[in-house]
Design an enzyme around this catalytic site. Structure first.
Site, short mmCIF file in Angstrom:
data_model
loop_
_atom_site.label_atom_id
_atom_site.label_comp_id
_atom_site.label_asym_id
_atom_site.label_seq_id
_atom_site.Cartn_x
_atom_site.Cartn_y
_atom_site.Cartn_z
N SER A 1 35.33 111.43 -22.82
CA SER A 1 35.86 110.23 -22.98
C SER A 1 37.14 110.03 -22.51
O SER A 1 37.53 108.81 -22.46
CB SER A 1 35.76 109.75 -24.55
OG SER A 1 34.61 109.38 -24.90
N ARG B 1 42.89 118.52 -31.96
CA ARG B 1 43.45 118.07 -30.78
C ARG B 1 44.80 117.58 -30.58
O ARG B 1 45.75 118.24 -29.97
CB ARG B 1 42.57 117.24 -30.11
CG ARG B 1 41.00 117.61 -29.88
CD ARG B 1 39.94 116.55 -29.34
NE ARG B 1 40.12 115.44 -30.46
CZ ARG B 1 39.35 114.51 -30.53
NH1 ARG B 1 38.52 114.48 -29.29
NH2 ARG B 1 39.12 113.57 -31.37
N SER C 1 36.42 104.50 -28.43
CA SER C 1 35.88 105.34 -27.61
C SER C 1 34.43 105.02 -27.59
O SER C 1 33.45 105.87 -27.79
CB SER C 1 36.21 106.84 -28.11
OG SER C 1 36.09 107.48 -26.70
N LYS D 1 37.25 107.49 -19.48
CA LYS D 1 37.29 106.00 -20.13
C LYS D 1 38.72 105.42 -19.26
O LYS D 1 38.83 104.20 -19.09
CB LYS D 1 37.65 105.77 -21.39
CG LYS D 1 35.93 105.97 -21.94
CD LYS D 1 36.10 105.55 -23.51
CE LYS D 1 34.75 105.55 -24.08
NZ LYS D 1 34.12 106.83 -24.14
#
Length: 284
Positions: free
Chosen positions: A89, A269, A137, A92
């Site tokens: 993603s 993350r 997302s 994007k």
């Protein structure tokens, strides 16, 4: 009002005779292995796969930071920072730029109607704008963008962006999830630096809107514009967080990826990246 002092690197293109943006060079990157301790610190929080329960493995991951003022990069693993992975993603960001530049997306306020199909993620089951589709997302929205962009235009524009290995082969509406395209942490930073400085081969308006959609966190000390990613169809699955930190007098770009054996590990993350940003006194 925030003012930014940016040290941009420009070179003259022999083909176009106009300034173009220079990517980071290998010499500008330094390895800082002490960051590995932060990955190790969170090792116990990683939910292992069945295989890892039998054969425990050290969590693999990398964080790359780029100090724009000093034109200097730091990473805990130069090898992994140069290794390409599915962008998932994080794609994007370029997908939005292309859709805006081609007029498929008019602006950040345009509404994209929910198709009525109920999906596991609640925030996907509603109408979206570019801002919400980026924030949550929303894969189906971006798959429709890709279908409208088409293979030829997608391939041409990704090449013009110098994005990763530029290989858009695979299914048009999922190649960033399961196709041949790969991008490294350092390549992510090179791309993000061009976006920040409006040096992408797209209109300044498109770049401005995408940067608005990337807004993640604002406080009195800094602004973060970023995008997460989760390449669940890769083996092992890979988690991403890429973006930059805007300060009063500098900008730090970051790109992290790590093996994510289970969905429960996804918050790591941001957690690990922020721990390293704090260690380097980028954020308090």
């Amino acid at each position: 009002m925030r003012w930014f002092v940016i040290s941009a690197v420009l070179v003259i293109s022999p083909f176009f005779g106009s300034p173009t943006f220079a990517s980071t060079t290998a010499k500008a990157w330094q390895e800082t292995r002490s960051w590995d301790a932060i990955f190790t610190q969170y090792q116990t929080q990683v939910q292992p796969t069945k295989l890892q329960q039998i054969q425990p493995q050290k969590t693999q991951g990398v964080v790359a930071l780029w100090n724009e003022n000093k034109q200097q990069g730091f990473t805990n693993s130069i090898k992994r920072a140069n290794q390409g992975f599915l962008p998932a993603s994080t794609f994007k960001i370029p997908n939005s730029l292309i859709a805006l530049d081609l007029g498929i997306v008019k602006d950040e306020h345009q509404v994209f109607k929910w198709d009525g199909q109920t999906r596991d993620i609640d925030n996907w089951n509603r109408d979206q704008t570019l801002i919400t589709a980026m924030k949550y997302s929303v894969v189906p929205v971006y798959q429709e963008f890709a279908r409208q962009i088409g293979e030829a235009r997608m391939s041409k524009m990704i090449a013009s962006f110098d994005y990763g290995n530029e290989d858009t082969s695979g299914n048009l509406d999922s190649f960033w999830l399961d196709g041949a395209i790969r991008i490294s942490a350092i390549e992510q930073i090179n791309f993000l630096r061009k976006l920040y400085h409006n040096k992408i081969h797209a209109s300044e308006r498109s770049q401005r809107i995408v940067k608005q959609a990337m807004l993640t966190e604002v406080n009195g000390d800094y602004i973060i514009r970023a995008k997460t990613g989760y390449a669940v169809r890769a083996e092992p699955s890979i988690g991403w967080w890429v973006g930059w930190v805007e300060l009063d007098d500098n900008v730090w770009f970051f790109a992290m990826n790590m093996d994510i054996p289970a969905v429960d590990n996804l918050p790591l993350r941001q957690i690990i990246t922020k721990e390293i940003l704090k260690l380097e006194h980028v954020i308090p």
